[in-house]
Write a protein that holds these residues in place. Structure first.
Motif, PDB file in Angstrom:
ATOM      1  N   ALA A 124      -3.611   3.809  -4.023  1.00  0.00           N
ATOM      2  CA  ALA A 124      -4.104   3.134  -2.836  1.00  0.00           C
ATOM      3  C   ALA A 124      -3.935   1.621  -2.924  1.00  0.00           C
ATOM      4  O   ALA A 124      -3.654   0.964  -1.917  1.00  0.00           O
ATOM      5  CB  ALA A 124      -5.579   3.480  -2.612  1.00  0.00           C
ATOM      6  N   VAL A 125      -4.099   1.065  -4.117  1.00  0.00           N
ATOM      7  CA  VAL A 125      -4.002  -0.387  -4.269  1.00  0.00           C
ATOM      8  C   VAL A 125      -2.600  -0.880  -3.920  1.00  0.00           C
ATOM      9  O   VAL A 125      -2.431  -1.969  -3.369  1.00  0.00           O
ATOM     10  CB  VAL A 125      -4.388  -0.790  -5.708  1.00  0.00           C
ATOM     11  CG1 VAL A 125      -4.138  -2.270  -5.948  1.00  0.00           C
ATOM     12  CG2 VAL A 125      -5.849  -0.464  -5.973  1.00  0.00           C
ATOM     13  N   THR A 126      -1.590  -0.082  -4.222  1.00  0.00           N
ATOM     14  CA  THR A 126      -0.219  -0.451  -3.863  1.00  0.00           C
ATOM     15  C   THR A 126       0.051  -0.202  -2.388  1.00  0.00           C
ATOM     16  O   THR A 126       0.742  -0.979  -1.734  1.00  0.00           O
ATOM     17  CB  THR A 126       0.787   0.340  -4.712  1.00  0.00           C
ATOM     18  OG1 THR A 126       0.564   0.040  -6.094  1.00  0.00           O
ATOM     19  CG2 THR A 126       2.219  -0.028  -4.357  1.00  0.00           C
ATOM     20  N   CYS A 127      -0.496   0.884  -1.850  1.00  0.00           N
ATOM     21  CA  CYS A 127      -0.228   1.249  -0.453  1.00  0.00           C
ATOM     22  C   CYS A 127      -0.859   0.281   0.547  1.00  0.00           C
ATOM     23  O   CYS A 127      -0.268  -0.003   1.592  1.00  0.00           O
ATOM     24  CB  CYS A 127      -0.736   2.663  -0.184  1.00  0.00           C
ATOM     25  SG  CYS A 127       0.220   3.958  -0.992  1.00  0.00           S
ATOM     26  N   LEU A 128      -2.042  -0.224   0.260  1.00  0.00           N
ATOM     27  CA  LEU A 128      -2.750  -1.059   1.237  1.00  0.00           C
ATOM     28  C   LEU A 128      -1.970  -2.312   1.644  1.00  0.00           C
ATOM     29  O   LEU A 128      -1.847  -2.608   2.832  1.00  0.00           O
ATOM     30  CB  LEU A 128      -4.137  -1.435   0.692  1.00  0.00           C
ATOM     31  CG  LEU A 128      -5.173  -0.316   0.735  1.00  0.00           C
ATOM     32  CD1 LEU A 128      -6.461  -0.744   0.050  1.00  0.00           C
ATOM     33  CD2 LEU A 128      -5.457   0.107   2.178  1.00  0.00           C
ATOM     34  N   PRO A 129      -1.416  -3.098   0.692  1.00  0.00           N
ATOM     35  CA  PRO A 129      -0.613  -4.243   1.141  1.00  0.00           C
ATOM     36  C   PRO A 129       0.624  -3.830   1.922  1.00  0.00           C
ATOM     37  O   PRO A 129       1.041  -4.522   2.859  1.00  0.00           O
ATOM     38  CB  PRO A 129      -0.244  -4.947  -0.166  1.00  0.00           C
ATOM     39  CG  PRO A 129      -1.237  -4.478  -1.167  1.00  0.00           C
ATOM     40  CD  PRO A 129      -1.568  -3.077  -0.766  1.00  0.00           C
ATOM     41  N   LEU A 130       1.211  -2.690   1.555  1.00  0.00           N
ATOM     42  CA  LEU A 130       2.439  -2.262   2.231  1.00  0.00           C
ATOM     43  C   LEU A 130       2.194  -1.899   3.693  1.00  0.00           C
ATOM     44  O   LEU A 130       3.053  -2.132   4.544  1.00  0.00           O
ATOM     45  CB  LEU A 130       3.051  -1.065   1.493  1.00  0.00           C
ATOM     46  CG  LEU A 130       3.643  -1.359   0.112  1.00  0.00           C
ATOM     47  CD1 LEU A 130       4.099  -0.071  -0.555  1.00  0.00           C
ATOM     48  CD2 LEU A 130       4.807  -2.332   0.211  1.00  0.00           C
ATOM     49  N   VAL A 131       1.014  -1.325   4.005  1.00  0.00           N
ATOM     50  CA  VAL A 131       0.768  -0.920   5.397  1.00  0.00           C
ATOM     51  C   VAL A 131       0.542  -2.128   6.295  1.00  0.00           C
ATOM     52  O   VAL A 131       0.689  -2.035   7.517  1.00  0.00           O
ATOM     53  CB  VAL A 131      -0.426   0.046   5.505  1.00  0.00           C
ATOM     54  CG1 VAL A 131      -0.210   1.279   4.656  1.00  0.00           C
ATOM     55  CG2 VAL A 131      -1.735  -0.633   5.123  1.00  0.00           C
ATOM     56  N   TYR A 148      11.404  -2.612   4.598  1.00  0.00           N
ATOM     57  CA  TYR A 148       9.993  -2.796   4.913  1.00  0.00           C
ATOM     58  C   TYR A 148       9.471  -1.640   5.763  1.00  0.00           C
ATOM     59  O   TYR A 148       8.344  -1.171   5.591  1.00  0.00           O
ATOM     60  CB  TYR A 148       9.776  -4.112   5.651  1.00  0.00           C
ATOM     61  CG  TYR A 148      10.020  -5.340   4.809  1.00  0.00           C
ATOM     62  CD1 TYR A 148      10.105  -5.250   3.424  1.00  0.00           C
ATOM     63  CD2 TYR A 148      10.166  -6.602   5.388  1.00  0.00           C
ATOM     64  CE1 TYR A 148      10.327  -6.368   2.646  1.00  0.00           C
ATOM     65  CE2 TYR A 148      10.396  -7.734   4.612  1.00  0.00           C
ATOM     66  CZ  TYR A 148      10.470  -7.613   3.245  1.00  0.00           C
ATOM     67  OH  TYR A 148      10.692  -8.718   2.476  1.00  0.00           O
ATOM     68  N   ARG A 149      10.298  -1.179   6.712  1.00  0.00           N
ATOM     69  CA  ARG A 149       9.894  -0.061   7.569  1.00  0.00           C
ATOM     70  C   ARG A 149       9.646   1.189   6.733  1.00  0.00           C
ATOM     71  O   ARG A 149       8.659   1.907   6.930  1.00  0.00           O
ATOM     72  CB  ARG A 149      10.949   0.204   8.636  1.00  0.00           C
ATOM     73  CG  ARG A 149      10.568   1.303   9.632  1.00  0.00           C
ATOM     74  CD  ARG A 149      11.681   1.558  10.632  1.00  0.00           C
ATOM     75  NE  ARG A 149      11.984   0.361  11.408  1.00  0.00           N
ATOM     76  CZ  ARG A 149      13.081  -0.375  11.235  1.00  0.00           C
ATOM     77  NH1 ARG A 149      13.986  -0.047  10.305  1.00  0.00           N
ATOM     78  NH2 ARG A 149      13.295  -1.447  11.981  1.00  0.00           N
ATOM     79  N   VAL A 154       5.938   5.161   4.323  1.00  0.00           N
ATOM     80  CA  VAL A 154       5.494   5.960   3.185  1.00  0.00           C
ATOM     81  C   VAL A 154       4.049   5.620   2.822  1.00  0.00           C
ATOM     82  O   VAL A 154       3.241   6.511   2.513  1.00  0.00           O
ATOM     83  CB  VAL A 154       6.432   5.736   1.979  1.00  0.00           C
ATOM     84  CG1 VAL A 154       5.864   6.380   0.720  1.00  0.00           C
ATOM     85  CG2 VAL A 154       7.812   6.295   2.277  1.00  0.00           C
ATOM     86  N   ALA A 155       3.701   4.335   2.847  1.00  0.00           N
ATOM     87  CA  ALA A 155       2.344   3.918   2.469  1.00  0.00           C
ATOM     88  C   ALA A 155       1.308   4.443   3.450  1.00  0.00           C
ATOM     89  O   ALA A 155       0.220   4.883   3.051  1.00  0.00           O
ATOM     90  CB  ALA A 155       2.280   2.394   2.397  1.00  0.00           C
TER      91      ALA A 155
END
Length: 228
Positions: A124-131, A148-149, A154-155
């Motif tokens: 989750a820590v990696t996914c949150l900035p990506l979204v 980026y898309r 994926v995030a």
């Protein structure tokens, strides 16, 4: 030069005119017309380590001007250290609002996720900035690259997978015998706060807009309950 000639040593001084790469060419001839030459490139380095100075300022237009005061002028000074002549460079970055800082942060987030093993990309820590890449760039009308898309898509899907109906957003998927038994209050609070910072809807990115809306309407209420 000729057969049987003895080698002769010649010494002389020379100076580089600037940092970078210097090309040296030596040529000799004798009275008989024999000739020889040698060309070599040498790096010209500074005698001191590099020194970096930086400053930043936010300017607001006043009365239609582009500066930070009524006249539109802004003065910014830097005290430069002693350095070799010709060894310095100046880089100026200007943008609307915080766009330069935002693009730098987006690039850093993308590089961090790309350099990590796949197993660690599913947290989750990696996914949150990506979204947040899509809504953050959309606020400045900046298009999304294919990279980026893909990262954002994926995030967003992964955050749905990581959301537990009772515990809210999980740090990662239960693996190797690890099973969460209580909600991560800080993680759920941070996730809900991030989503609340943006009202994302982009006609040019219908799939991402729909995925973002699903997070806000379906997942964020679960996160808020877990953070309470």
């Amino acid at each position: 030069l000729g057969a049987g000639s003895n080698q002769q040593e010649a010494r002389f001084n020379f100076s580089a005119v600037a940092l970078g790469t210097a090309t040296l060419r030596f040529a000799v001839t004798d009275n008989a017309g024999a000739a020889d030459a040698l060309e070599s490139s040498l790096p010209v380095l500074s005698v001191q380590p590099a020194v970096f100075l930086a400053t930043s300022v936010a300017l607001r237009a006043v009365n239609g001007s582009g500066g930070g005061n009524a006249s539109g002028d802004w003065q910014e000074g830097l005290e430069l250290p002693d350095a070799m002549p010709g060894s310095g460079t100046l880089q100026l970055t200007a943008g609307v609002g915080y766009l330069p800082a935002l693009t730098a942060a987006v690039s850093a987030v993308a590089q961090r996720s790309a350099s990590m093993p796949v197993a660690f990309n599913l947290d989750a820590v990696t996914c949150l900035p990506l979204v947040t890449i899509a809504p953050a760039l959309a606020a400045y009308s900046q298009p999304l690259s294919a990279e980026y898309r893909g990262n954002a898509s994926v995030a967003m899907a992964m955050l749905v997978t990581l959301t537990d109906s009772g515990l809210g957003l999980l740090p990662g998927l239960p693996t190797n015998g690890w099973t969460p038994y209580r909600a991560d209050v800080a993680l759920n609070g941070q996730a809900a706060w991030l989503l609340r910072q943006y009202a994302y809807s982009d006609e040019s990115e219908p799939a991402l807009s729909a995925a973002w809306l699903n997070l806000v309407q379906t997942q964020m209420p679960i996160w808020l309950i877990a953070a309470a």
